[in-house]
Structure formats: structure tokens, C-alpha cells
Design an enzyme around this catalytic site. Structure first.
Site, PDB file in Angstrom:
ATOM      1  N   CYS A 331       1.000  -1.118  -0.184  1.00 46.55           N
ATOM      2  CA  CYS A 331      -0.253   0.183  -0.211  1.00 46.55           C
ATOM      3  C   CYS A 331       0.491   1.074   0.033  1.00 46.55           C
ATOM      4  O   CYS A 331       1.701   1.430  -1.132  1.00 46.55           O
ATOM      5  CB  CYS A 331      -1.150  -0.116   1.267  1.00 46.55           C
ATOM      6  SG  CYS A 331      -2.280   0.919   1.188  1.00 46.55           S
ATOM      7  N   HIS A 435      -3.849  -5.512   1.065  1.00 47.16           N
ATOM      8  CA  HIS A 435      -3.565  -5.701   2.441  1.00 47.16           C
ATOM      9  C   HIS A 435      -3.946  -7.635   2.613  1.00 47.16           C
ATOM     10  O   HIS A 435      -5.408  -7.849   1.838  1.00 47.16           O
ATOM     11  CB  HIS A 435      -4.009  -4.878   3.055  1.00 47.16           C
ATOM     12  CG  HIS A 435      -3.941  -2.862   3.496  1.00 47.16           C
ATOM     13  ND1 HIS A 435      -2.984  -3.049   4.071  1.00 47.16           N
ATOM     14  CD2 HIS A 435      -4.445  -2.153   3.267  1.00 47.16           C
ATOM     15  CE1 HIS A 435      -2.422  -2.144   3.626  1.00 47.16           C
ATOM     16  NE2 HIS A 435      -3.804  -1.111   3.375  1.00 47.16           N
TER      17      HIS A 435
END
Length: 497
Positions: A331, A435
């Protein structure tokens, strides 16, 4: 809907732990139970199937209850982003950023409306709610605008448990002081006290418990011994002190402790690997020579990128990569590995363009439309065809830059979705938006085996279950600890348990 509330004398008293344990115990008894936390402040977030963000702790509590996480379980999520401001998430959606001094004036009425609405919706489907408070219920400067503790308990007329962390010292004073600062109507809801994180001989506490029960007229339900971490941490403050046991662990992974690190729950599955040692590296520390480095998510990617440059850790990471070291960015870490980050609207401060570490050929542009969604994809690397699921939470969009004559290396898509991740040809620099990627057992082992092969080590078995099965075992162990050490029938009789 019947209700139980868990409040604590301090932060980290064990509210999340006890809430999850109660959810699992009551689900075992056949109750349709749901967790609830009116307002949470955390950088560990989870994305529900509907694309809404909630605190990761409430997702874990939902799994403990055997139900699917949903936004009503945590209607207000505050994600700190520095400079005394937080991003405000209401019913799963980002509604803006606000300074701490202005938050309650702007959002209190709406927040309380969302709390009540969420509880009503949950009451249509569940028999029982186990609520978690936040911090302490006795912060006298904050009580008039409380959206999490005794306002919720009074609204539900909840059987309330007060938990105290004896590890901190002064626990009896914490309990008495908390009770003294509650209003009589609030104190009347406290039906039991739990002493948590005790080390040593419980017999030494007998006289103190007898005194406490006599003084407060509230029963002590029991003493929970110190347990190794059984739930994901919500606060990153203890990460730099957290080290896995080095014995018999032949892979050494370093995770960069960014100043605004988020979603470090991504790495719990790695900590559960018997062959992997995890070390969190502060931005002022020396990187050393680990087998791989992970740059995690960040709530404010640009500020953390600048912090890496200011301390010299950015140069260490570049030198490590140029020397053939393996780096994975997730991310915000993926964005940091790129060539450029552009913030035209000043979403993270001043509008501008910033140079990344230049290890992946991507440019990231921030926009106001936040991406939050669950994903199911298949891998191309390090092994073809592995099913992988997880979730995205990010503000920026990344695009692959056109190849120039100076480029000497090809790059490949990690997954069958071209925008989700990128790896260089030598498989030494990885970046993705997913994630929960390490929750996927076969992919995790495949990635670890890639590292092991580079270092001449034998491979680990890849046909293993996903981390969810390990998490289930942990939740059952947690519930067993609560059941063994607390006399819940003291306050519940046969009504709940």
C-alpha cells in the site's frame, strides 16, 4: 437486544481481549452475538464485504462471534494523520479530515445519531451485543461528548464489566478512582471487575481482592494471567520493542516502523511462522542486513517518505536494494517504492510532487476518491495460479511509467489484476496494494520459499491452510483463558452463560 459493555480503567487494560473472548464464549452457547464499538481511533482498519472501513479489532471480534464484519459494528472510525488531525470514517465511508479541537463540534450530533442507528440495525438481527469502550470511561473533560463508553452503556442499560491492567501498577487505585469519577447512574451499571495481565501467585492478591470487593460492593469476577499476545495490537507504540523468539528461525525479516504506520496486522501471519524472525526498524535505526525488508502501509505516505529521506533510511533502503536485497512494499510502502508521488489537491498537506525511492517504475497520484474494497485474485509470482484474497485501502492511484532507454530491467504483474502489484524481473523488489496478503498460506509460503531458495535453504511445505484457521485456534484459546479464569455466572447467572 441484551447488552454487555466492557470498559477499562486505562487504555490497553484488555478491553478488546475480553470483548473478543466474551463474543466467542457466548457464540458457543448459541447466542446470536455481535460486537460493537461506537467510536474507535486506530490505523489498523479492515474493509467489509460492502467496501466499508471499520477498526480491525472489531473485525476480529466479529470473527470471534462467528459473524461477518459490518460497518454497524464500528460506525465511527478516526484515523490519525498527524498535526492533530484525523480522517473521519462514518458508517464505513471517509467524510473528511478534521482537527481534534473541531471534531466534536462538527461531528458529535451526527456521531451519536449513527451510534443509535447502528445499534438499532444490529438489534434486528442479533440477540446480544458485546460493546467495547475506549480508553477510560472516567475522563471528566471528555465525558460530556462520549460516544463510546457510558453513554452507550446507559443507552443499552448494559451489564458493564470494568477491566484493569495490573501490569501497570496501581491497579486498585485505578479501579477505585474510576468508580469514584462515574455518575451514580453509571456506576450502578458496573456489575463486575476483572483484573488482567497478572504475573505471579494469585494467592498474593487475595487480601487485596477482598478489600476491593468490600470497598466497592462490586464482585471481582477473576484474575486473568499474563498471556502472550493473542490478539492483533491496535497501537503501534509497542512494535519497536516487539521481537520474535530467534531460536530455530532461519529467515530474518525487517519491517520499517514508519512514523504513521498503518495496518501492521498484515504481519501477524509472518510472526506465526516458526522459521521467521521479525524485527521492527525505526526510521533512525540502522537497516543492517536482513533477508528481506518490508515497507508497510502508511496513513500519510508523503510525510513518511520525507521522514525516511531526512533520517537517511531512504538511502539505506536504496543501497540495500542495489546490492540485491529483497524489498516488499504494501500500500503506502508500494507508493514509496515508486518514482513519483503527486498530491495535486494537497490531501496530505501542501500540494506538490515528490520523488520516491525509484525502485519501481510507478507514479502515484492522490485523489479525493478513496478506494476501499475486498479483492480475490490469482498470483503470477512467485508461483502461478495461487488464489489470493485481501483488501485495498488507499487514496492514490498508481500507474506504470513508460519504459525509457535507461531502464535495464523488465517488470511483471504479481497478480492477474494489472493495477494491484508489480515485481521486477529478478524478484527482488515487490510492491502491491493488497492488505492481508500474508493471510493466504500458500502464497505466503511460496514467497518465503523464494527467499529461502535465494539463500540456499530448503523449502517449506506450501500446501498449508490460510492464517484464518490459525486465527480461529487463537480465538478459541483466548475464550478458554477467559472461561477458565473468570466466574461469569456471578453476574450473568443463567441468562447469558
Amino acid at each position: 437486544m441484551k447488552a454487555i459493555m466492557v470498559v477499562g480503567t486505562t487504555s490497553h487494560a484488555g478491553k478488546s481481549f475480553l470483548t473478543a473472548g466474551l463474543c466467542r464464549l457466548l457464540a458457543r452457547q448459541g447466542w446470536r452475538v455481535t460486537p460493537f464499538k461506537g467510536q474507535n481511533m486506530a490505523l489498523n482498519a479492515y474493509v467489509t464485504p460492502t467496501g466499508g472501513e471499520i477498526g480491525y479489532a472489531q473485525a476480529v471480534q466479529a470473527w470471534a462471534a462467528g459473524v461477518i464484519p459490518r460497518v454497524e459494528m464500528n460506525p465511527i472510525l478516526l484515523k490519525p494523520q498527524g498535526n492533530m488531525t484525523s480522517q473521519v470514517i462514518i458508517k464505513g465511508k471517509a467524510v473528511g479530515a478534521v482537527a481534534a479541537a473541531d471534531y466534536y463540534e462538527k461531528y458529535f450530533d451526527l456521531g451519536w445519531e449513527m451510534v443509535q442507528e447502528s445499534l438499532y440495525r444490529l438489534s434486528l438481527e442479533f440477540d446480544l451485543v458485546v460493546c467495547e469502550g475506549a480508553g477510560s470511561p472516567a475522563e471528566i473533560n471528555l465525558k460530556h461528548r462520549d460516544l463510546t463508553n457510558m453513554r452507550v452503556a446507559k443507552h443499552l442499560n448494559a451489564t458493564t464489566i470494568l477491566v484493569v491492567d495490573i501490569e501497570r501498577g496501581g491497579s486498585f487505585a485505578h479501579v477505585v478512582g474510576t468508580l469514584e469519577l462515574l455518575e451514580p447512574s453509571e456506576r450502578a451499571l458496573i456489575k463486575g471487575i476483572v483484573i488482567n495481565k497478572f504475573r505471579g501467585d494469585k494467592a498474593l492478591l487475595t487480601s487485596g481482592i477482598e478489600w476491593l470487593e468490600e470497598y466497592t460492593k462490586i464482585p471481582v469476577l477473576g484474575v486473568i494471567p499474563w498471556c502472550d499476545r493473542m490478539l492483533p495490537a491496535e497501537d503501534s507504540l509497542d512494535l519497536l520493542d516487539r521481537k520474535t523468539n530467534q531460536e530455530n528461525r532461519d529467515l530474518n525479516l525487517s519491517i520499517i516502523h514508519l512514523p504513521r504506520i498503518s495496518n501492521f496486522t498484515d504481519f501477524d501471519p509472518l510472526e506465526a511462522e516458526a522459521s521467521v524472525s521479525i524485527n521492527y526498524v525505526g526510521i533512525k535505526d540502522s537497516l543492517g542486513h536482513p533477508d528481506a525488508v518490508i515497507i508497510p502501509g502508511s496513513k500519510t505516505t508523503i510525510r513518511d517518505l520525507l521522514a525516511l529521506k531526512e533520517t537517511g533510511l531512504a538511502q539505506q533502503l536504496q543501497d540495500y536494494a542495489y546490492a540485491g536485497g529483497t524489498i516488499l512494499g504494501i500500500c503506502g510502502g508500494f507508493q514509496i517504492l515508486g518514482q513519483r508521488i503527486i498530491d495535486p489537491e494537497g490531501l496530505e498537506g501542501e500540494p506538490g510532487e515528490y520523488s520516491g525511492l525509484g525502485l519501481l517504475p510507478i507514479t502515484t497520484i492522490f485523489s479525493g476518491n478513496k478506494i476501499a474494497r475486498q479483492r480475490q485474485v490469482f498470483s503470477n509470482y512467485p508461483q502461478v495460479g495461487l488464489p489470493v484474497d485481501g483488501y485495498e485501502i488507499h487514496q492514490g492511484r498508481s500507474r506504470i511509467n513508460q519504459k525509457t532507454r535507461e531502464d535495464r530491467e523488465d517488470y511483471h504483474q504479481i497478480f492477474d489484476d494489472p493495477g494491484l502489484g508489480l515485481v521486477n524481473h529478478s524478484q527482488s523488489v515487490w510492491g502491491c496494494y493488497l492488505h492481508g496478503i500474508f493471510d493466504n498460506g500458500p502464497w505466503r509460503r511460496s514467497w518465503l520459499n523464494h527467499l529461502r531458495k535465494q539463500r540456499g535453504m530448503s523449502s517449506l511445505a506450501t500446501g498449508i491452510p490460510n492464517y484464518r484457521e490459525q486465527r480461529e485456534a487463537g480465538l478459541n484459546s483466548l475464550a478458554n483463558v477467559v472461561e477458565k479464569n473468570l466466574n461469569l455466572k456471578t453476574i450473568f447467572s443463567n441468562q447469558y452463560y
